[in-house]
Design a protein around this motif. Structure first.
Motif, PDB file in Angstrom:
ATOM      1  N   ARG A  50      -4.181 -11.825   1.270  1.00 10.68           N
ATOM      2  CA  ARG A  50      -4.915 -10.607   1.635  1.00 10.68           C
ATOM      3  C   ARG A  50      -4.340  -9.410   0.878  1.00 10.68           C
ATOM      4  N   ILE A  51      -5.124  -8.340   0.850  1.00 11.75           N
ATOM      5  CA  ILE A  51      -4.713  -7.093   0.213  1.00 11.75           C
ATOM      6  C   ILE A  51      -4.955  -5.971   1.213  1.00 11.75           C
ATOM      7  N   GLU A  52      -3.952  -5.115   1.401  1.00 16.76           N
ATOM      8  CA  GLU A  52      -4.077  -3.944   2.263  1.00 16.76           C
ATOM      9  C   GLU A  52      -4.007  -2.696   1.393  1.00 16.76           C
ATOM     10  N   PHE A  53      -4.836  -1.705   1.714  1.00 13.68           N
ATOM     11  CA  PHE A  53      -4.859  -0.445   0.984  1.00 13.68           C
ATOM     12  C   PHE A  53      -4.448   0.688   1.913  1.00 13.68           C
ATOM     13  N   LEU A  54      -3.615   1.606   1.413  1.00 14.20           N
ATOM     14  CA  LEU A  54      -3.275   2.822   2.130  1.00 14.20           C
ATOM     15  C   LEU A  54      -4.021   3.956   1.432  1.00 14.20           C
ATOM     16  N   TYR A  55      -4.944   4.603   2.149  1.00 15.45           N
ATOM     17  CA  TYR A  55      -5.820   5.580   1.516  1.00 15.45           C
ATOM     18  C   TYR A  55      -6.284   6.642   2.497  1.00 15.45           C
ATOM     19  N   ASP A  56      -6.828   7.735   1.963  1.00 16.30           N
ATOM     20  CA  ASP A  56      -7.506   8.795   2.712  1.00 16.30           C
ATOM     21  C   ASP A  56      -8.931   8.867   2.191  1.00 16.30           C
ATOM     22  N   THR A  57      -9.879   8.903   3.098  1.00 13.87           N
ATOM     23  CA  THR A  57     -11.264   9.038   2.653  1.00 13.87           C
ATOM     24  C   THR A  57     -11.553  10.503   2.335  1.00 13.87           C
ATOM     25  N   LYS A  58     -12.549  10.722   1.495  1.00 12.81           N
ATOM     26  CA  LYS A  58     -12.971  12.064   1.124  1.00 12.81           C
ATOM     27  C   LYS A  58     -14.462  12.174   1.366  1.00 12.81           C
ATOM     28  N   GLY A  59     -14.917  13.359   1.661  1.00 15.41           N
ATOM     29  CA  GLY A  59     -16.354  13.598   1.759  1.00 15.41           C
ATOM     30  C   GLY A  59     -17.047  12.668   2.725  1.00 15.41           C
ATOM     31  N   VAL A  60     -16.561  12.587   3.943  1.00 15.59           N
ATOM     32  CA  VAL A  60     -17.129  11.676   4.933  1.00 15.59           C
ATOM     33  C   VAL A  60     -18.629  11.900   5.095  1.00 15.59           C
ATOM     34  N   LEU A  61     -19.077  13.121   4.897  1.00 18.16           N
ATOM     35  CA  LEU A  61     -20.512  13.410   5.021  1.00 18.16           C
ATOM     36  C   LEU A  61     -21.329  12.688   3.950  1.00 18.16           C
TER      37      LEU A  61
END
Length: 73
Positions: A50-61
């Motif tokens: 498996r692969i896990e990503f650590l991220y922040d989303t942008k522009g949820v709209l």
């Protein structure tokens, strides 16, 4: 490759079937449709569990980002 929306990727953890783990620092702000660099996985042949990503989303709209992972032998 990041599709549907942009995101800020920090790190990626790759877990192999043999129990090994590899951390890959990404530190990139991806725009929609943008791809990362090619990431070499040094060592013997292994299968990825498996692969896990650590991220922040942008522009949820604008919608939720999707990450596509491609591999090659």
């Amino acid at each position: 490759k990041v599709t549907d929306a942009g995101l800020d990727m920090m790190d990626m953890n790759i877990y192999f079937e043999n129990g090994e783990k590899m951390n890959v620092a990404i530190q990139k702000n991806f725009r929609q449709g943008e791809e990362s660099r090619v990431i070499d996985l040094p060592g013997n042949r292994r299968r990825i569990a498996r692969i896990e990503f650590l991220y922040d989303t942008k522009g949820v709209l604008r919608g939720k980002a999707n990450v596509l992972v491609f591999g090659r032998k």
